[in-house]
Enzyme design. Sequence first.
Site, PDB file in Angstrom:
ATOM      1  CD1 TRP A 101      62.567 -39.203  38.908  1.00  0.00           C
ATOM      2  CD2 TRP A 101      62.137 -37.181  38.051  1.00  0.00           C
ATOM      3  NE1 TRP A 101      63.348 -39.037  37.785  1.00  0.00           N
ATOM      4  CE2 TRP A 101      63.107 -37.818  37.252  1.00  0.00           C
ATOM      5  CE3 TRP A 101      61.726 -35.889  37.718  1.00  0.00           C
ATOM      6  CZ2 TRP A 101      63.661 -37.201  36.107  1.00  0.00           C
ATOM      7  CZ3 TRP A 101      62.279 -35.270  36.582  1.00  0.00           C
ATOM      8  CH2 TRP A 101      63.230 -35.935  35.802  1.00  0.00           C
ATOM      9  CG  ASP A 170      55.943 -39.212  38.396  1.00  0.00           C
ATOM     10  OD1 ASP A 170      55.824 -39.944  37.387  1.00  0.00           O
ATOM     11  OD2 ASP A 170      56.912 -38.436  38.567  1.00  0.00           O
ATOM     12  CE  LYS A 194      62.267 -41.755  32.456  1.00  0.00           C
ATOM     13  NZ  LYS A 194      61.666 -41.044  33.557  1.00  0.00           N
TER      14      LYS A 194
HETATM   15  C1  LIG Z   1      61.694 -39.590  33.977  1.00  0.00           C
HETATM   16  C2  LIG Z   1      60.804 -39.191  35.059  1.00  0.00           C
HETATM   17  C3  LIG Z   1      60.173 -37.934  35.104  1.00  0.00           C
HETATM   18  C4  LIG Z   1      60.419 -36.875  34.066  1.00  0.00           C
HETATM   19  O1  LIG Z   1      59.851 -37.221  32.857  1.00  0.00           O
HETATM   20  P1  LIG Z   1      59.825 -36.231  31.615  1.00  0.00           P
HETATM   21  O2  LIG Z   1      59.027 -37.011  30.637  1.00  0.00           O
HETATM   22  O3  LIG Z   1      61.235 -36.006  31.194  1.00  0.00           O
HETATM   23  O4  LIG Z   1      59.140 -34.990  32.029  1.00  0.00           O
HETATM   24  C5  LIG Z   1      59.325 -37.666  36.150  1.00  0.00           C
HETATM   25  N1  LIG Z   1      59.079 -38.570  37.106  1.00  0.00           N
HETATM   26  C6  LIG Z   1      59.664 -39.782  37.110  1.00  0.00           C
HETATM   27  C7  LIG Z   1      59.361 -40.753  38.202  1.00  0.00           C
HETATM   28  C8  LIG Z   1      60.542 -40.134  36.077  1.00  0.00           C
HETATM   29  O5  LIG Z   1      61.115 -41.346  36.075  1.00  0.00           O
END
Ligand SMILES: *Cc1c(COP(=O)(O)O)cnc(C)c1O
Length: 358
Positions: A101, A170, A194
């Site tokens: 990511w 993030d 998540k």
């Molecule tokens: C799932 C995830 C993403 C992507 O998320 P989207 O909502 O599909 O854009 C980005 N960073 C992390 C750490 C993730 O777990």
Amino acid sequence: MRKWNFCAGPAVISEEVLSEVRDELLEWGDSGMSIMEMSHRSKIYDGVATEAKQDFIDILKVPDSHDVLFLQGGATHQFSMVPLNFSEPNSQADYVLSGSWSKKAISEASILTQVQTIASSEDKKFTYAPNVDLWNISSDVSYVHYCPNETIQGVAIHNAPEVNAPLIADMSSVILSEPIDVSKFSLIYAGAQKNIGPAGLTMVIISKDFMDRENKNLPNILRYSKHAESDSMLNTPPTFSWYMAGKVFKWIKTSGGLEFFKEQNHKKASTLYNYIDNSSFYSNPVRIENRSIMNVPFILADNNLDSLFLEESEKIGLLNLKGHRSVGGMRASIYNAMPLEGVNELVDFMKIFEAKYG
Ligand SMILES: *Cc1c(COP(=O)(O)O)cnc(C)c1O
């Protein structure tokens, strides 16, 4: 019948929350309609939205110096919205590369600004996170970006680093798993699917001082301040996801808050890691101090048994254990809504499988 869902995302949601939502689905209160049929400008919806925001602020102890936004576009949208707003023409943005990511975040930001990868663990296939002391932060940097929990590799940076620059994280797969010191961050973002609720919603926590520095030459929809001024209702927000996130925040609050979930999550993770470490059949490649408490990848000694493992686990109601295609093996995502009972059942199954085929 509901089973144990170990999916990395969209992921498990508390049954308590889902039942409440079911009970309210046709008619919210005595409004005569479902919450999803209601104007986002209505008094009822405004109450729901405001309460959700307040509960989020309460559980994370978000200080007054920061604002909370309910946006769309996922974490992926933040990969570009962050550099669009905060990269300055003659300086660079520093990124830490610790998994898939953060790699995506770097690749998106590189289209828009000068990106410096200040530390990387790609040399060992992201089986550890670069030590914070070795982050080589530039002097005139716009911001430092990192991913505290790499969902795919199960690699975590557990303590927020002290840096001399605006810190951006993030937190998609780790937000609300334990208390954090929000004041250390200029910006935190997280997709909801998540550890919060249904997809379609992206949480942003942003320092008001930092927000003042945003790029003013952008369309409103890309400016954090425009979302903040309109209480995240610049346009129609994802009303149903926001409402459900509010239910999850309330559930977290009444369960005992983030201290409770921290204890639960550590118990769940150590149950699984302890078993894996004591077995010669399963293994986890991640350096111990960087192991995620939310996403636990593990591999079988013989990968010819992978499909059988998945078939048999699914048969007894343990779902979505297949690891990400880039890593292989298995992965158990054990977010807040996965109780210890589910993890215990997984370990019991793993023992039986090992005894049978190991
Ligand atoms: C799932 C995830 C993403 C992507 O998320 P989207 O909502 O599909 O854009 C980005 N960073 C992390 C750490 C993730 O777990």
